[in-house]
Design an enzyme around this catalytic site. Structure first.
Site, PDB file in Angstrom:
ATOM      1  N   ASP A  67     -31.486  12.714 -28.794  1.00  0.00           N
ATOM      2  CA  ASP A  67     -30.157  13.291 -28.118  1.00  0.00           C
ATOM      3  C   ASP A  67     -29.258  12.491 -28.576  1.00  0.00           C
ATOM      4  O   ASP A  67     -29.283  11.528 -29.116  1.00  0.00           O
ATOM      5  CB  ASP A  67     -30.321  13.387 -26.725  1.00  0.00           C
ATOM      6  CG  ASP A  67     -31.026  12.211 -26.037  1.00  0.00           C
ATOM      7  OD1 ASP A  67     -30.889  10.918 -26.428  1.00  0.00           O
ATOM      8  OD2 ASP A  67     -31.672  12.412 -25.000  1.00  0.00           O
ATOM      9  N   ASN A 136     -34.367  12.430 -12.137  1.00  0.00           N
ATOM     10  CA  ASN A 136     -34.543  14.115 -11.529  1.00  0.00           C
ATOM     11  C   ASN A 136     -35.703  14.585 -12.528  1.00  0.00           C
ATOM     12  O   ASN A 136     -35.828  15.844 -12.395  1.00  0.00           O
ATOM     13  CB  ASN A 136     -33.295  14.847 -11.891  1.00  0.00           C
ATOM     14  CG  ASN A 136     -32.765  14.996 -13.124  1.00  0.00           C
ATOM     15  OD1 ASN A 136     -33.218  14.534 -14.231  1.00  0.00           O
ATOM     16  ND2 ASN A 136     -31.607  15.579 -13.311  1.00  0.00           N
ATOM     17  N   HIS A 138     -35.859  14.505 -15.885  1.00  0.00           N
ATOM     18  CA  HIS A 138     -35.540  15.232 -17.289  1.00  0.00           C
ATOM     19  C   HIS A 138     -36.135  14.258 -18.361  1.00  0.00           C
ATOM     20  O   HIS A 138     -36.448  13.012 -18.011  1.00  0.00           O
ATOM     21  CB  HIS A 138     -34.037  15.277 -17.668  1.00  0.00           C
ATOM     22  CG  HIS A 138     -33.342  13.956 -17.667  1.00  0.00           C
ATOM     23  ND1 HIS A 138     -32.366  13.423 -16.779  1.00  0.00           N
ATOM     24  CD2 HIS A 138     -33.253  13.025 -18.451  1.00  0.00           C
ATOM     25  CE1 HIS A 138     -31.777  12.156 -17.034  1.00  0.00           C
ATOM     26  NE2 HIS A 138     -32.414  12.006 -18.067  1.00  0.00           N
ATOM     27  N   GLU A 143     -32.526  19.042 -18.769  1.00  0.00           N
ATOM     28  CA  GLU A 143     -32.157  19.163 -17.118  1.00  0.00           C
ATOM     29  C   GLU A 143     -33.089  19.853 -16.435  1.00  0.00           C
ATOM     30  O   GLU A 143     -33.589  20.917 -17.076  1.00  0.00           O
ATOM     31  CB  GLU A 143     -30.807  19.164 -16.857  1.00  0.00           C
ATOM     32  CG  GLU A 143     -29.994  18.174 -17.524  1.00  0.00           C
ATOM     33  CD  GLU A 143     -29.933  16.770 -16.633  1.00  0.00           C
ATOM     34  OE1 GLU A 143     -30.878  16.339 -16.174  1.00  0.00           O
ATOM     35  OE2 GLU A 143     -28.756  15.928 -16.671  1.00  0.00           O
TER      36      GLU A 143
END
EC number: 3.5.99.6
Length: 242
Positions: A67, A136, A138, A143
């Protein structure tokens, strides 16, 4: 799943680097999927040491990063282009043309995602994909959502992700709101996935990711479907497995 828990960070770093080094020694033209953030820094340091000692060469390797932030100049110290130069690329013999990262400053981000997907298709398959894990759940910057996108795409970062990454910036206002990320489908196509998780604050999410119900609301749970998942945890992250 092949899960290992380490009592100190150095042992974890050496184990992670050893897996990567062994692969490249056996497959000099290996395709590596690389991650950023605090998690892999020590592993990259060990890879540099192995290269400097002449134990491994990356001159025929191809790499793809997971990313990159959108709108952050490549020379910004917190861009993932700059991160990779600082922690790995500037210290090994991987040719610059063989190291691929999404361009978060491309004038047409959709076209950039398509370009990156084409490069991945040409490479056919990532041999080893390094992953960290977000608070979370990811992976990459995929996400939690009702559904997940398979290929490289533009994503709006969740507030908790920006808050977690704010420690690298002067304030949360400086953290980009969007990123380009390799999709979960591409990640899961890798021959081997190396998931590395550190810290007590990740203990609950890594346990949920590896033992809980598979759901796109916790993207990392999809790793349970992978046939060759290697997990390296420090003692704090792994405390719920003991």
């Amino acid at each position: 799943m092949n899960l290992h828990i380490f009592q100190n960070q150095q042992e974890l770093n050496e184990a992670g680097a050893g897996i990567i080094t062994s692969l490249v020694q056996m497959q000099p033209k290996a395709v590596l999927g690389l991650a950023t953030g605090g998690t892999p820094v020590g592993i990259y340091e060990e890879l540099v040491k192995a290269y400097e000692k002449g134990r491994v060469s990356f001159k025929n390797v191809t790499s793809f990063n997971l990313d990159e932030y959108v709108g952050l100049p490549v020379d910004h110290p917190e861009s993932y282009h700059a991160y990779m130069q600082q922690h790995l690329f500037a210290h090994i013999d991987l040719p610059a043309a063989s190291a691929h990262l999404p361009n978060g400053n491309a004038p047409d981000l959709e076209a950039e995602c398509a370009r990156f997907n084409e490069l991945l298709e040409e490479a056919k398959q990532i041999d080893l994909q390094i992953l960290g894990l977000g608070h979370n759940g990811h992976i990459g910057f995929n996400e939690p959502d009702d559904s997940l996108i398979s290929g490289t795409h533009l994503v709006e970062l969740k507030e908790e992700t920006r808050e977690a990454n704010a420690r690298f910036f002067n304030s949360i206002e400086e953290v980009p709101t969007h990123a380009l990320t390799m999709g979960v489908g591409t990640i899961l196509k890798a021959k081997t996935i190396l998931l590395i998780v550190r810290g007590a604050d990740k203990a609950e999410i890594v346990h949920r990711a590896l033992t809980g119900p598979i759901t796109t609301e916790v993207p990392a749970t999809l790793l349970q479907t992978h046939p060759h998942l290697v997990v390296l945890l420090d003692a704090e992250a792994g405390r719920l497995f003991e």
